[in-house]
Motif scaffolding. Structure first.
Motif, mmCIF file in Angstrom:
data_model
loop_
_atom_site.group_PDB
_atom_site.id
_atom_site.type_symbol
_atom_site.label_atom_id
_atom_site.label_comp_id
_atom_site.label_asym_id
_atom_site.label_seq_id
_atom_site.Cartn_x
_atom_site.Cartn_y
_atom_site.Cartn_z
ATOM 1 N N ILE A 45 1.065 -1.011 0.482
ATOM 2 C CA ILE A 45 -0.180 0.024 -0.343
ATOM 3 C C ILE A 45 0.798 1.543 0.060
ATOM 4 C CG2 ILE A 45 -1.948 0.896 0.847
ATOM 5 C CD1 ILE A 45 -2.531 -1.612 2.849
ATOM 6 N N VAL B 273 -2.350 9.213 9.042
ATOM 7 C CA VAL B 273 -2.971 8.654 10.666
ATOM 8 C C VAL B 273 -3.524 7.013 10.406
ATOM 9 C CG1 VAL B 273 -4.444 8.590 12.315
ATOM 10 C CG2 VAL B 273 -3.006 10.991 12.208
ATOM 11 N N HIS B 274 -4.124 7.198 9.066
ATOM 12 C CA HIS B 274 -4.843 6.377 8.451
ATOM 13 C C HIS B 274 -3.678 5.749 8.016
ATOM 14 C CE1 HIS B 274 -7.738 7.293 11.092
ATOM 15 N NE2 HIS B 274 -8.084 7.876 10.524
ATOM 16 N N LEU B 275 -2.415 5.432 7.606
ATOM 17 C CA LEU B 275 -1.607 4.923 6.218
ATOM 18 C C LEU B 275 -1.215 4.232 7.281
ATOM 19 C CD1 LEU B 275 -0.028 8.108 4.341
ATOM 20 C CD2 LEU B 275 -1.636 6.885 4.280
ATOM 21 N N PRO B 276 -0.927 2.512 6.565
ATOM 22 C CA PRO B 276 0.066 1.476 7.806
ATOM 23 C C PRO B 276 1.381 2.600 8.210
ATOM 24 C CG PRO B 276 0.698 1.320 4.985
ATOM 25 C CD PRO B 276 -0.517 2.100 5.318
ATOM 26 N N PRO B 277 1.670 1.873 8.829
ATOM 27 C CA PRO B 277 2.913 2.387 9.717
ATOM 28 C C PRO B 277 4.316 2.225 8.886
ATOM 29 C CG PRO B 277 1.933 0.591 11.048
ATOM 30 C CD PRO B 277 1.202 0.794 10.066
ATOM 31 N N ARG B 278 4.468 1.566 8.155
ATOM 32 C CA ARG B 278 5.667 1.054 6.867
ATOM 33 C C ARG B 278 5.088 1.051 5.634
ATOM 34 N NH1 ARG B 278 8.651 -3.011 9.968
ATOM 35 N NH2 ARG B 278 6.306 -3.741 10.988
#
Lengths: 173, 173
Positions: free
Chosen positions: B143, B153-158
């Motif tokens: 992603i 904030v709503h993206l994946p951590p990595r």
């Protein structure tokens, strides 16, 4: 029907909702597929109260969607990982995301782009038939009772008939 | 985050749930795909209170998932039909049903059999890649932020890294 009775219904849809039909459970699952694993990370990203988060994680573990794994000793701390049963929810998550990409995208375009590593392309998820690989359309699918059917309440009003077009602007009669 | 804020999140998943994340809304949608259209039929099949049913139908109409069509005059009576936006929720409904068929089938087998008219076979729904037509696996999808991303904030951590296997029984470190 009470919400708590859903799991007992002879309906795969109701039964699934009895496990993941809770709104916060679905949000937690979305984060799980983004590799969020720790309580504090869920808490920070979702901004929900700790009692609710604790309850939803406990329920997902109890239903074998997540498994709790110690990642540290002294003190012991746990993280939550998707089981195979949980990973099998990927089509549910992707279908929800895709509908939002198409119908709720705020005219700015989608917030996330999905990339398929095996073929090397950005992609949309497409729900297809396991037998002919064609994209599924609700107008081309019929339903009939299966071996797990118990009564007719949760069957369609006219089982095994093809749905008519739902696009007409006037009723049939 | 309050539940009412979900529609404002830069996340297609949250936005979709702001429309259909309600449990009864999902049950109503299941029935819509079975050609249930009238208030009393929803009421009889789902066994929910009339005020809740009224509220959920109103919300689905307000969000253009259902449209209200008069089917009788004197007195005027209405039925609820899926719009194209509503019909586009078919993959969500099918993904939920299929997970229940596999993981919640009570060992008796699935309650409903789905039949694909164009190919003439009973089928399972399969979520595939629009570009290579292969079945999607969460471990093969990455992603990255799209044009509608507003914050991280709503993206994946990595973001943009391939998820590692979630099947290991022990943590990484």
């Amino acid at each position: 029907m009470q919400w708590s009775e859903l799991a007992d219904q002879p309906c795969s849809f109701s039964r699934t909702l009895s496990v993941i039909g809770d709104r916060w459970s679905l949000m937690i699952l979305r984060d799980c597929f983004m590799k969020v694993r720790r309580f504090d990370d869920f808490h920070d990203r979702l901004g929900i109260g700790r009692p609710i988060l604790t309850d939803r994680l406990r329920k997902l573990v109890a239903n074998f969607v997540l498994t709790k794994v110690a990642y540290q000793q002294n003190p012991t701390r746990y993280e939550y990982r998707l089981t195979q049963k949980g990973l099998d929810l990927y089509p549910v998550v992707m279908a929800i995301v895709h509908w939002g990409d198409i119908h709720m995208n705020d005219r700015k375009g989608r917030p996330l782009i999905h990339h398929h590593l095996p073929c090397g392309h950005d992609f949309d998820p497409v729900m297809t038939c396991s037998e002919c690989q064609a994209e599924l359309s609700p107008r081309e699918v019929t339903i009939r009772p299966g071996p797990g059917a118990r009564d007719t309440v949760h069957l369609p009003p006219r089982a095994a008939t093809a749905p008519r077009s739902r696009q007409r602007s006037k009723p049939a009669g």
